[in-house]
Design a protein around this motif. Structure first.
Motif, PDB file in Angstrom:
ATOM      1  N   ILE A  33       0.833  -1.201   0.000  1.00  0.00           N
ATOM      2  CA  ILE A  33       0.000   0.000   0.000  1.00  0.00           C
ATOM      3  C   ILE A  33       0.866   1.249   0.000  1.00  0.00           C
ATOM      4  CG2 ILE A  33      -1.976  -1.076   1.152  1.00  0.00           C
ATOM      5  CD1 ILE A  33      -1.028   0.297   3.759  1.00  0.00           C
ATOM      6  N   GLU A  69      -4.378   9.204   4.169  1.00  0.00           N
ATOM      7  CA  GLU A  69      -4.828   8.553   2.935  1.00  0.00           C
ATOM      8  C   GLU A  69      -4.105   7.223   2.784  1.00  0.00           C
ATOM      9  OE1 GLU A  69      -4.984  10.875  -0.771  1.00  0.00           O
ATOM     10  OE2 GLU A  69      -4.354  12.577   0.465  1.00  0.00           O
ATOM     11  N   ILE A  70      -4.810   6.239   2.245  1.00  0.00           N
ATOM     12  CA  ILE A  70      -4.218   4.934   1.938  1.00  0.00           C
ATOM     13  C   ILE A  70      -4.685   4.533   0.551  1.00  0.00           C
ATOM     14  CG2 ILE A  70      -4.153   2.484   2.531  1.00  0.00           C
ATOM     15  CD1 ILE A  70      -4.498   3.279   5.454  1.00  0.00           C
ATOM     16  N   ASP A  71      -3.736   4.113  -0.288  1.00  0.00           N
ATOM     17  CA  ASP A  71      -4.049   3.644  -1.637  1.00  0.00           C
ATOM     18  C   ASP A  71      -3.426   2.273  -1.843  1.00  0.00           C
ATOM     19  OD1 ASP A  71      -5.433   5.958  -2.809  1.00  0.00           O
ATOM     20  OD2 ASP A  71      -3.511   6.974  -2.537  1.00  0.00           O
ATOM     21  N   PHE A  72      -4.082   1.447  -2.639  1.00  0.00           N
ATOM     22  CA  PHE A  72      -3.535   0.137  -2.981  1.00  0.00           C
ATOM     23  C   PHE A  72      -2.397   0.311  -3.963  1.00  0.00           C
ATOM     24  CE2 PHE A  72      -7.978  -0.796  -1.913  1.00  0.00           C
ATOM     25  CZ  PHE A  72      -7.781  -1.715  -0.910  1.00  0.00           C
ATOM     26  N   ALA A  73      -1.325  -0.456  -3.793  1.00  0.00           N
ATOM     27  CA  ALA A  73      -0.177  -0.377  -4.692  1.00  0.00           C
ATOM     28  C   ALA A  73       0.109  -1.712  -5.363  1.00  0.00           C
ATOM     29  CB  ALA A  73       1.064   0.095  -3.945  1.00  0.00           C
TER      30      ALA A  73
END
Length: 139
Positions: free
Chosen positions: A71, A99-103
């Motif tokens: 992430i 904020e957290i985003d999938f990587a």
């Protein structure tokens, strides 16, 4: 300005609890972040960064994040202290995530001809079969 951006993998499933003051959901997890440089003859080293989320973001973490997932986290760095049960002062530095985003790339199905993920029809691109459209080129 206090801003931090990290790319890494969860070392274990997030821990979920509720705050004592206002019963707000809080999640804690550790992110393994690889160091950029590797000394010749040594293995790549990683730093293990403590991440904290609150409220709606903690609900997102509980629902979607699992051990090993890569992430991207952005947030702020925070230091705090407390007295332990023996009366000793303890300190911790942690990232308060905003904020957290999938990587991670979507997983491929066993049927390599379909080139989609197992749960939906999102196309999976890899270096072997991805050809960008001319409008997608960055130059």
């Amino acid at each position: 300005m206090n801003k931090i951006i990290l790319l890494g993998r969860l070392t274990k499933d997030p821990e979920i609890r509720y705050s004592q003051a206002n019963n707000m959901m809080v999640s804690n997890f550790s992110l393994a972040v690889n160091r950029k440089y590797v000394k010749p003859g040594e293995e790549r080293q990683a730093d293990f960064i403590n991440i904290v989320t609150y409220s709606k973001l903690a609900e997102f973490v509980q629902k979607y994040l699992k051990q090993g997932l890569q992430i991207l986290v952005s947030g702020r760095l925070q230091n705090r202290s407390w007295d332990d049960s023996n009366g000793q002062k303890r300190y911790i530095t942690e990232v308060i995530a905003e904020e957290i985003d999938f990587a991670d790339s979507p997983k491929k199905t066993d049927d390599s001809n379909t080139n989609t993920t197992s749960n939906n029809n999102i196309p999976v691109y890899d270096d072997n079969n991805f050809v960008p459209e001319p409008d997608d080129l960055p130059f």
